[in-house]
Scaffold this active site. Sequence first.
Site, PDB file in Angstrom:
ATOM      1  N   TYR A   1      37.456  38.069  43.719  1.00 55.72           N
ATOM      2  CA  TYR A   1      39.232  38.198  42.598  1.00 55.72           C
ATOM      3  C   TYR A   1      40.626  38.130  43.940  1.00 55.72           C
ATOM      4  CZ  TYR A   1      43.162  39.778  39.779  1.00 55.72           C
ATOM      5  OH  TYR A   1      44.889  39.612  39.563  1.00 55.72           O
TER       6      TYR A   1
ATOM      7  N   LYS B   1      43.499  35.729  45.420  1.00 55.73           N
ATOM      8  CA  LYS B   1      45.463  35.946  44.985  1.00 55.73           C
ATOM      9  C   LYS B   1      45.710  35.775  46.650  1.00 55.73           C
ATOM     10  CE  LYS B   1      45.744  36.503  41.060  1.00 55.73           C
ATOM     11  NZ  LYS B   1      46.659  35.567  40.201  1.00 55.73           N
TER      12      LYS B   1
ATOM     13  N   VAL C   1      49.835  46.573  35.959  1.00 53.83           N
ATOM     14  CA  VAL C   1      50.546  47.015  34.697  1.00 53.83           C
ATOM     15  C   VAL C   1      50.171  47.251  33.764  1.00 53.83           C
ATOM     16  CG1 VAL C   1      52.062  44.913  34.083  1.00 53.83           C
ATOM     17  CG2 VAL C   1      51.216  44.403  36.152  1.00 53.83           C
TER      18      VAL C   1
HETATM   19  C1  UD2 Z   1      43.675  46.593  39.069  1.00 50.41           C
HETATM   20  C2  UD2 Z   1      43.797  46.000  38.418  1.00 50.41           C
HETATM   21  C3  UD2 Z   1      42.956  44.927  38.591  1.00 50.41           C
HETATM   22  C4  UD2 Z   1      42.984  44.607  40.758  1.00 50.41           C
HETATM   23  C5  UD2 Z   1      43.302  46.080  40.899  1.00 50.41           C
HETATM   24  C6  UD2 Z   1      43.664  45.731  42.437  1.00 50.41           C
HETATM   25  C7  UD2 Z   1      44.286  46.322  36.325  1.00 50.41           C
HETATM   26  C8  UD2 Z   1      43.928  46.252  34.524  1.00 50.41           C
HETATM   27  N1  UD2 Z   1      43.464  46.005  36.504  1.00 50.41           N
HETATM   28  O1  UD2 Z   1      42.192  47.677  38.962  1.00 50.41           O
HETATM   29  O2  UD2 Z   1      43.021  43.321  37.592  1.00 50.41           O
HETATM   30  O3  UD2 Z   1      44.035  44.372  40.539  1.00 50.41           O
HETATM   31  O4  UD2 Z   1      43.949  47.424  40.168  1.00 50.41           O
HETATM   32  O5  UD2 Z   1      43.238  46.905  43.118  1.00 50.41           O
HETATM   33  O6  UD2 Z   1      45.551  46.264  36.565  1.00 50.41           O
HETATM   34  N2  UD2 Z   1      39.192  54.072  34.817  1.00 50.41           N
HETATM   35  C9  UD2 Z   1      38.653  54.728  33.417  1.00 50.41           C
HETATM   36  N3  UD2 Z   1      38.097  55.067  32.567  1.00 50.41           N
HETATM   37  C10 UD2 Z   1      38.206  54.100  31.381  1.00 50.41           C
HETATM   38  C11 UD2 Z   1      38.856  52.905  32.397  1.00 50.41           C
HETATM   39  C12 UD2 Z   1      39.406  53.188  34.005  1.00 50.41           C
HETATM   40  O7  UD2 Z   1      38.562  56.169  34.023  1.00 50.41           O
HETATM   41  O8  UD2 Z   1      38.350  53.736  30.961  1.00 50.41           O
HETATM   42  C13 UD2 Z   1      39.832  54.074  35.809  1.00 50.41           C
HETATM   43  C14 UD2 Z   1      39.627  53.029  36.721  1.00 50.41           C
HETATM   44  O9  UD2 Z   1      37.761  53.768  37.542  1.00 50.41           O
HETATM   45  C15 UD2 Z   1      39.927  53.087  37.542  1.00 50.41           C
HETATM   46  C16 UD2 Z   1      41.477  53.066  37.129  1.00 50.41           C
HETATM   47  O10 UD2 Z   1      40.753  53.920  35.820  1.00 50.41           O
HETATM   48  O11 UD2 Z   1      39.286  54.056  38.452  1.00 50.41           O
HETATM   49  C17 UD2 Z   1      41.656  52.594  37.142  1.00 50.41           C
HETATM   50  O12 UD2 Z   1      41.501  50.853  36.550  1.00 50.41           O
HETATM   51  P1  UD2 Z   1      42.369  49.451  35.657  1.00 50.41           P
HETATM   52  O13 UD2 Z   1      40.865  48.743  35.585  1.00 50.41           O
HETATM   53  O14 UD2 Z   1      42.733  50.125  34.924  1.00 50.41           O
HETATM   54  O15 UD2 Z   1      42.563  49.079  37.914  1.00 50.41           O
HETATM   55  P2  UD2 Z   1      42.654  48.869  38.398  1.00 50.41           P
HETATM   56  O16 UD2 Z   1      42.791  49.974  39.640  1.00 50.41           O
HETATM   57  O17 UD2 Z   1      40.639  49.223  39.119  1.00 50.41           O
END
Ligand code: UD2
Length: 309
Positions: free
Chosen positions: A144, A148, A174
């Site tokens: 991914y 990008k 976002v």
């Molecule tokens: C974001 C973007 C992804 C990519 C990435 C780049 C979103 C949804 N995804 O992923 O597309 O651009 O950044 O680094 O914006 N978490 C929990 N519990 C849950 C779900 C998530 O603890 O039920 C944690 C997860 O393990 C992570 C954090 O929350 O540490 C953020 O997770 P995410 O999936 O919202 O976004 P991210 O930063 O992984």
Amino acid sequence: MASYLVTGGAGFIGSNIVEKLVIDGHKVRVVDNLATGKIENINDFINDIEFIKGDLADFIVAKRAVEKMEYIIHQAAIPSVPFSIENPIKANESMVTATVNLFKAAVESGCTKRIVQAVSAAAYGNNPKLPKQEDMLPEPVSPYAAAKLMQEYYARAFYSSYDLEIVSLRYFNVFGPKQDPKSPYSGVVSIFLSKMLRGERPTIFGDGSTSRDFVFVEDIVTANLQALLCKWTGNSEVINIGRGESISLNELVMLFNDILEVNIEPLYESERIGDIKHSIADISKAERILGFKPSESLKYGLRKLILWY
Ligand code: UD2
């Protein structure tokens, strides 16, 4: 009244952009293959726009989509790190092939004044330096992120080869209305909120100290419009869009407890493989080039999201 093509206009971010353009009285065309986007997201204004169901990985669709459009807001993608790891070929098609088709079609149409495209903070990968600045060396660690980043490189290549003006916005985390909490691609804000509204305990992966720069979708909409209309710098710029501040997952749960006037304890599970620990945007370039300023507070966006539920 100007004409705008929004690719991925039935998706979470795309549909928020379409809504704003319709309210502002512009001529809007949406192209979406409805792979992750949903027609419900644009149902309220479907009669005010032109909708093309099609896949930009097909050049004929791209040609039809850009025809006579002045501004292009390119949000179409399969926006998921896990999906890209399972299916890198499909992920590449949805981002790289689709983007090259779109750019080439725009060159051929001769009507395009500027394109703004969604790219990602994923480009920074595991580089531990904070805050993330656009001139840091990219470290893509997923297909991914690689795709990008390739979109950014194609933007530069199309400007130097064909004078096509393209701005790339690196989104941080976002959140906002129309982000589907049930989708496997959804963000932590939507997942936590939908659970906590039902009185359920959200699950934090890790000890909760992981932090993110959560940015409200309204700010993303504003940044896209600013990027289309700002003075061209003479370069195909890559610009971070975040709030420029971060909070931990523990703090996020506390904030929801505060706003919802509840007292729900999170559950803790082991950290998700591949997660980065901290992420925060340096938004000084966005301020300087776009005049971008995020909305007053994180709470403002969270409250608006709660109203949508
Ligand atoms: C974001 C973007 C992804 C990519 C990435 C780049 C979103 C949804 N995804 O992923 O597309 O651009 O950044 O680094 O914006 N978490 C929990 N519990 C849950 C779900 C998530 O603890 O039920 C944690 C997860 O393990 C992570 C954090 O929350 O540490 C953020 O997770 P995410 O999936 O919202 O976004 P991210 O930063 O992984």
